[in-house]
Design a protein around this motif. Sequence first.
Motif, PDB file in Angstrom:
ATOM      1  N   ARG A 163      10.208  -7.415   2.752  1.00 43.20           N
ATOM      2  CA  ARG A 163       8.837  -7.897   3.660  1.00 43.20           C
ATOM      3  C   ARG A 163       7.744  -6.934   3.294  1.00 43.20           C
ATOM      4  O   ARG A 163       8.286  -5.926   3.410  1.00 43.20           O
ATOM      5  N   ALA A 164       6.628  -7.535   3.261  1.00 41.93           N
ATOM      6  CA  ALA A 164       5.555  -6.342   3.101  1.00 41.93           C
ATOM      7  C   ALA A 164       4.539  -6.682   3.839  1.00 41.93           C
ATOM      8  O   ALA A 164       4.061  -7.817   3.952  1.00 41.93           O
ATOM      9  N   LYS A 165       4.025  -5.595   4.423  1.00 44.00           N
ATOM     10  CA  LYS A 165       2.761  -5.703   5.495  1.00 44.00           C
ATOM     11  C   LYS A 165       1.681  -4.585   5.532  1.00 44.00           C
ATOM     12  O   LYS A 165       2.302  -3.363   5.287  1.00 44.00           O
ATOM     13  N   MET A 166       0.499  -4.989   5.147  1.00 46.94           N
ATOM     14  CA  MET A 166      -0.578  -4.091   5.293  1.00 46.94           C
ATOM     15  C   MET A 166      -1.041  -3.638   6.567  1.00 46.94           C
ATOM     16  O   MET A 166      -1.208  -4.370   7.691  1.00 46.94           O
ATOM     17  N   LEU A 167      -0.755  -2.176   6.720  1.00 53.30           N
ATOM     18  CA  LEU A 167      -0.955  -1.644   8.101  1.00 53.30           C
ATOM     19  C   LEU A 167      -2.241  -1.009   8.318  1.00 53.30           C
ATOM     20  O   LEU A 167      -2.943  -1.224   9.309  1.00 53.30           O
ATOM     21  N   SER A 168      -2.801  -0.438   7.357  1.00 52.39           N
ATOM     22  CA  SER A 168      -4.197   0.080   7.272  1.00 52.39           C
ATOM     23  C   SER A 168      -4.867   0.170   5.877  1.00 52.39           C
ATOM     24  O   SER A 168      -3.970   0.146   5.118  1.00 52.39           O
ATOM     25  N   LEU A 169      -6.096   0.253   5.655  1.00 49.75           N
ATOM     26  CA  LEU A 169      -6.772   0.593   4.464  1.00 49.75           C
ATOM     27  C   LEU A 169      -7.900   1.518   4.522  1.00 49.75           C
ATOM     28  O   LEU A 169      -8.577   1.648   5.437  1.00 49.75           O
ATOM     29  N   ASP A 170      -8.002   2.228   3.322  1.00 48.63           N
ATOM     30  CA  ASP A 170      -9.401   2.800   3.598  1.00 48.63           C
ATOM     31  C   ASP A 170     -10.245   2.784   2.171  1.00 48.63           C
ATOM     32  O   ASP A 170      -9.879   3.243   1.069  1.00 48.63           O
ATOM     33  N   LYS A 171     -11.110   1.801   2.252  1.00 48.23           N
ATOM     34  CA  LYS A 171     -11.822   1.313   1.258  1.00 48.23           C
ATOM     35  C   LYS A 171     -12.665   2.505   0.567  1.00 48.23           C
ATOM     36  O   LYS A 171     -12.883   2.477  -0.648  1.00 48.23           O
TER      37      LYS A 171
END
Length: 240
Positions: A163-171
Amino acid sequence: MERLQKVIAHAGFASRRKAEEMILDGKVKVNGKVVKELGIKVSATDRIEVEGIPVEKEEPVYFLFYKPRGVISSVQDEKGRKAVTDYFPEIKQRIYPVGRLDYDTSGLLLLTNDGEFANLLMHPRNEIEKEYIAKIKGIPSKEQLRSLEKGIVLEDGKTAPARAKMLSLDKRKGTSIIQLTIHEGRNRQVRRMFEAIGCPVMKLRRERYAFLTLHGLKAGEARELTAHEVKQLRVMAENS
């Protein structure tokens, strides 16, 4: 009275299966006599030796440890690096880690002197969930995350569903934080999975093992597992 191989396993000498092999090979003595029978039972007063080394019947202990980065998951290190057991100087029992976390990976690690328990949890058939939080280079697409979930072909075979889930990102920095849940325990598996989709890991922490979490602990701290937690882990491993 307990079976001889179980006593040897509990003392941390070997897994129960390996202990059985040592008995059959004539490497075990009870009260000075070589024993080659697997069915034999021993009491607390019996003297047991494995390849000439006395077996001390230790009380089993079980710890949950928040391993810091830069610490090796071993009892000692020939390179002089800090080992996880260095954080337990007051513990007289010969404890060792259940599985391992990479030198640069932090997070939840179990330690015990119960060889049978450790081998039960580490057996490949036991699908115990392990949850990781990874800071990675790049911002993976939905397709890339889906490929992690379906299984990635690595040099040692395809990984099991995850299972994979994006928690946050910094463009701006081109980084992201991903939660990945797996139940395998291959060498550097999480790092290799992210490398396979072109997103190398910058930081990695194991947040959860089965139902156990790092709640209330700081890096370098530990707590004993409760008897109920130990029993739950045994039941999960035996029934998986």
